[in-house]
Each structure stands twice: as C-alpha cells, then as structure tokens.
Design a protein around this motif. Structure first.
Motif, PDB file in Angstrom:
ATOM      1  N   LEU A  60       6.133 -19.123  46.386  1.00  0.00           N
ATOM      2  CA  LEU A  60       4.678 -19.096  46.352  1.00  0.00           C
ATOM      3  C   LEU A  60       4.030 -18.437  47.115  1.00  0.00           C
ATOM      4  CD1 LEU A  60       4.982 -23.219  47.232  1.00  0.00           C
ATOM      5  CD2 LEU A  60       3.569 -22.109  45.390  1.00  0.00           C
ATOM      6  N   ASP A  61       4.484 -17.653  48.229  1.00  0.00           N
ATOM      7  CA  ASP A  61       3.981 -16.629  48.847  1.00  0.00           C
ATOM      8  C   ASP A  61       3.627 -15.238  48.143  1.00  0.00           C
ATOM      9  OD1 ASP A  61       2.687 -16.000  51.551  1.00  0.00           O
ATOM     10  OD2 ASP A  61       4.202 -14.453  51.717  1.00  0.00           O
ATOM     11  N   SER A  62       4.468 -15.054  47.354  1.00  0.00           N
ATOM     12  CA  SER A  62       4.686 -13.769  46.379  1.00  0.00           C
ATOM     13  C   SER A  62       3.780 -13.929  45.005  1.00  0.00           C
ATOM     14  CB  SER A  62       6.013 -13.598  46.316  1.00  0.00           C
ATOM     15  OG  SER A  62       6.796 -14.143  45.617  1.00  0.00           O
ATOM     16  N   GLY A  63       3.850 -15.312  44.773  1.00  0.00           N
ATOM     17  CA  GLY A  63       3.197 -15.593  43.437  1.00  0.00           C
ATOM     18  C   GLY A  63       4.142 -15.722  42.441  1.00  0.00           C
ATOM     19  N   ASP A  79      -2.896 -26.508  58.160  1.00  0.00           N
ATOM     20  CA  ASP A  79      -3.350 -25.283  57.775  1.00  0.00           C
ATOM     21  C   ASP A  79      -2.350 -24.511  57.050  1.00  0.00           C
ATOM     22  OD1 ASP A  79      -4.648 -22.973  57.089  1.00  0.00           O
ATOM     23  OD2 ASP A  79      -4.627 -21.959  59.052  1.00  0.00           O
ATOM     24  N   MET A  80      -2.408 -24.722  55.589  1.00  0.00           N
ATOM     25  CA  MET A  80      -1.698 -23.914  54.556  1.00  0.00           C
ATOM     26  C   MET A  80      -1.720 -22.560  54.241  1.00  0.00           C
ATOM     27  SD  MET A  80      -0.563 -27.270  52.032  1.00  0.00           S
ATOM     28  CE  MET A  80      -2.112 -28.317  52.602  1.00  0.00           C
ATOM     29  N   GLY A  81      -2.827 -21.874  54.781  1.00  0.00           N
ATOM     30  CA  GLY A  81      -3.085 -20.606  54.670  1.00  0.00           C
ATOM     31  C   GLY A  81      -4.292 -20.357  53.590  1.00  0.00           C
ATOM     32  N   ASP A  82      -4.533 -18.996  53.500  1.00  0.00           N
ATOM     33  CA  ASP A  82      -5.953 -18.836  52.814  1.00  0.00           C
ATOM     34  C   ASP A  82      -5.357 -18.350  51.328  1.00  0.00           C
ATOM     35  OD1 ASP A  82      -4.741 -16.353  53.156  1.00  0.00           O
ATOM     36  OD2 ASP A  82      -6.401 -15.463  54.329  1.00  0.00           O
ATOM     37  N   LYS A  83      -4.122 -18.462  50.875  1.00  0.00           N
ATOM     38  CA  LYS A  83      -3.748 -18.324  49.663  1.00  0.00           C
ATOM     39  C   LYS A  83      -3.794 -19.375  48.716  1.00  0.00           C
ATOM     40  CE  LYS A  83      -0.597 -14.245  50.499  1.00  0.00           C
ATOM     41  NZ  LYS A  83       0.807 -13.632  50.330  1.00  0.00           N
ATOM     42  N   PHE A  84      -3.949 -20.436  49.432  1.00  0.00           N
ATOM     43  CA  PHE A  84      -4.062 -21.598  48.585  1.00  0.00           C
ATOM     44  C   PHE A  84      -5.048 -22.671  48.676  1.00  0.00           C
ATOM     45  CE2 PHE A  84       0.120 -20.450  50.216  1.00  0.00           C
ATOM     46  CZ  PHE A  84       0.887 -20.424  48.998  1.00  0.00           C
ATOM     47  N   LEU A 188      -1.666 -25.243  45.713  1.00  0.00           N
ATOM     48  CA  LEU A 188      -1.958 -24.486  44.399  1.00  0.00           C
ATOM     49  C   LEU A 188      -2.431 -23.167  44.770  1.00  0.00           C
ATOM     50  CD1 LEU A 188      -2.101 -24.379  41.067  1.00  0.00           C
ATOM     51  CD2 LEU A 188      -4.467 -25.123  41.673  1.00  0.00           C
ATOM     52  N   ARG A 189      -1.702 -22.034  44.171  1.00  0.00           N
ATOM     53  CA  ARG A 189      -2.507 -20.643  44.554  1.00  0.00           C
ATOM     54  C   ARG A 189      -3.531 -20.477  43.973  1.00  0.00           C
ATOM     55  NH1 ARG A 189       0.772 -16.313  46.425  1.00  0.00           N
ATOM     56  NH2 ARG A 189      -0.759 -15.075  45.095  1.00  0.00           N
ATOM     57  N   LYS A 190      -4.579 -19.906  45.063  1.00  0.00           N
ATOM     58  CA  LYS A 190      -5.953 -19.964  44.778  1.00  0.00           C
ATOM     59  C   LYS A 190      -6.495 -19.015  43.469  1.00  0.00           C
ATOM     60  CE  LYS A 190      -8.440 -19.453  48.751  1.00  0.00           C
ATOM     61  NZ  LYS A 190      -8.753 -19.233  49.914  1.00  0.00           N
ATOM     62  N   GLU A 191      -5.569 -18.256  42.837  1.00  0.00           N
ATOM     63  CA  GLU A 191      -6.086 -17.724  41.875  1.00  0.00           C
ATOM     64  C   GLU A 191      -6.222 -18.716  40.450  1.00  0.00           C
ATOM     65  OE1 GLU A 191      -1.782 -16.035  42.339  1.00  0.00           O
ATOM     66  OE2 GLU A 191      -3.400 -16.637  43.653  1.00  0.00           O
ATOM     67  N   HIS A 192      -5.728 -19.929  40.850  1.00  0.00           N
ATOM     68  CA  HIS A 192      -5.691 -20.947  39.830  1.00  0.00           C
ATOM     69  C   HIS A 192      -6.666 -22.321  40.218  1.00  0.00           C
ATOM     70  CE1 HIS A 192      -2.450 -19.155  37.730  1.00  0.00           C
ATOM     71  NE2 HIS A 192      -1.599 -19.172  38.915  1.00  0.00           N
ATOM     72  N   LYS A 193      -7.485 -21.836  40.977  1.00  0.00           N
ATOM     73  CA  LYS A 193      -8.221 -22.881  41.621  1.00  0.00           C
ATOM     74  C   LYS A 193      -9.206 -23.332  40.555  1.00  0.00           C
ATOM     75  CE  LYS A 193     -12.105 -19.590  43.316  1.00  0.00           C
ATOM     76  NZ  LYS A 193     -12.581 -19.045  44.640  1.00  0.00           N
ATOM     77  N   ASP A 194      -9.514 -22.752  39.613  1.00  0.00           N
ATOM     78  CA  ASP A 194     -10.276 -23.404  38.547  1.00  0.00           C
ATOM     79  C   ASP A 194      -9.709 -24.624  37.943  1.00  0.00           C
ATOM     80  OD1 ASP A 194     -12.178 -21.260  38.983  1.00  0.00           O
ATOM     81  OD2 ASP A 194     -11.765 -19.923  37.219  1.00  0.00           O
ATOM     82  N   LEU A 195      -8.532 -24.729  37.759  1.00  0.00           N
ATOM     83  CA  LEU A 195      -7.807 -25.867  37.541  1.00  0.00           C
ATOM     84  C   LEU A 195      -7.867 -26.784  38.357  1.00  0.00           C
ATOM     85  CD1 LEU A 195      -4.547 -23.970  35.999  1.00  0.00           C
ATOM     86  CD2 LEU A 195      -6.589 -24.497  34.570  1.00  0.00           C
TER      87      LEU A 195
END
Length: 227
Positions: A60-63, A79-84, A188-195
């Motif tokens: 998850l951390d690496s994508g 806090d799950m971090g700023d990637k999610f 969910l990884r932040k690059e998919h936040k539109d979903l």
C-alpha cells in the motif's frame, strides 16, 4: 480511456475468521463476500491479491496495492498518513486483551499492558505498541495456542477471531479489557480519491438494503461461530 482497476487485499492473517476465510470460495468470510459486492455496486473494476499483513502495508505504501480494509482505531491518533483517504464506516470491529480465565482479573484494565510482553500478530497494526513489547505470532490461532502453552500471559486479538479459534481448538480463553473499539473503513490511496463518492454511495446502499447486515449475521450468528 481504460477503467481504473483497484488492486486490494483483505486477508489479514490466515486465521482472521470470520472476516476472511482462506481457500473457501463459497464462504470466504465477511469481507471476502462484502468487498466484491461493494465494488460491483460502485461500478469499480478490481483485482484481488493475497499478501500477508506486513507485505500488505508495504504494498500500500509503495502503490502496488490501492486499498485495504482497516480500522482507524488501530493507528496512533487514528492517523493513517497523508497518502490515503478513507471511506465511510462499513462495519464495527473490536479488539480485546485475551488471556486465560485464571489470569483475567489482572487484565481488566487496558493500562495493564504497559511495559508488558504482549502476544501480537506479525504485520498487524496496534495503535499503542510503543507502550508494550510485541511478541509476534503468525496468526490469531497461534496466539490462542501460545496462551495455553504459557509462552505469553496475554495477547491482543479481534474478539470474533479469538472466540472462533478458542472454540475450534477447544482451548478456552477470556476476553478481558477492550483494546480498540472502532469501525472498518476502506483505506484508499489518495490518487484514487475521485472514486470515494462512488464507494461511499455503495456503502450506503448496501447498508440500506440490508446486504451488510445479512453477510455479517451469516458469519457471526450462524455457521462460522456455531460450528
């Protein structure tokens, strides 16, 4: 433009019953049934992977993975971090200190774990593991066995997996202090936040139409815990 395909893993340990039941395509566990239905409802293509917990967190951390199912209560300060980003709550989930009946009185207060050696599952996240010494085992099943072999005096486990394996192994345990009491969400990884709006809408629909309750009851009130 090709549809996004979300790669995910829900297995936890090999003994995370009733949330996930390995090698049981007809009865794969609460999340084994629920996650595919949620993604179908959200009209999102997916690809299921099968990583152990430690590798899941790394992937998850690496994508390499796009999401998993976790509880904010497992993380320091939730806090799950700023990637999610995280979805709306899906189901409730609880962890307890587990121990043998004769030791239960000593573990009724959660502060009793501070400075102690506590049985844990390798790769699992614990919001307060800076305050105790982890003794990692491969699964919830092995935690129960270790308690009875007196390798540890107490462990942390989800309440339902602990009760299940206690019954299956015929090794009685006691649920002592609550360690975490929260909800499972999709991380969910932040690059998919539109979903995320589609995912949250699907969660709401599956709650409203009774699907989530039906699946949860199937594994907690019937077959799995009453075998």
């Amino acid at each position: 433009m090709a549809n996004t395909v979300l790669k995910y893993n829900v297995s936890g340990s090999s003994s995370w019953v009733p949330y996930y039941v390995p090698n049981q395509s007809e009865h794969p566990g609460i999340l084994g049934e629920l996650v595919p239905q949620l993604l179908i409802q959200a009209k999102i293509d997916s690809e299921k992977q099968n990583y152990p917990p430690k590798r899941t967190n790394q992937a998850l951390d690496s994508g390499l993975l796009d999401f998993d199912l976790v509880s904010p209560s497992w993380f320091p300060n939730e806090d799950m971090g700023d990637k999610f980003v995280t979805s709306d709550p899906i189901i409730n989930i609880q962890e307890n200190i587990i121990t043998l009946k004769e030791n239960a009185v000593a573990w009724q207060n959660i502060d009793s774990i501070k400075g102690q050696v506590i049985g844990t599952v390798r790769g699992y996240l614990y919001h307060d593991d800076a305050f105790f010494t982890r003794f990692d085992f491969t699964s919830e099943r092995e935690l129960i066995k270790a308690l009875h072999k007196k390798r540890i005096n107490a462990a942390i486990s989800g309440d339902l997996p602990a009760l299940y394996w206690s019954k299956q192994l015929n090794l009685p345990i006691t649920l002592a202090a609550v360690h975490s009491d929260g909800v499972l969400v999709m991380r969910l990884r932040k690059e998919h936040k539109d979903l995320l709006p589609r995912i949250n809408a699907a969660i709401a629909i599956l709650k409203d139409n009774g699907t989530i309750k039906t699946i949860t009851d199937k594994y907690t009130l019937h077959a799995i815990l009453s075998e």
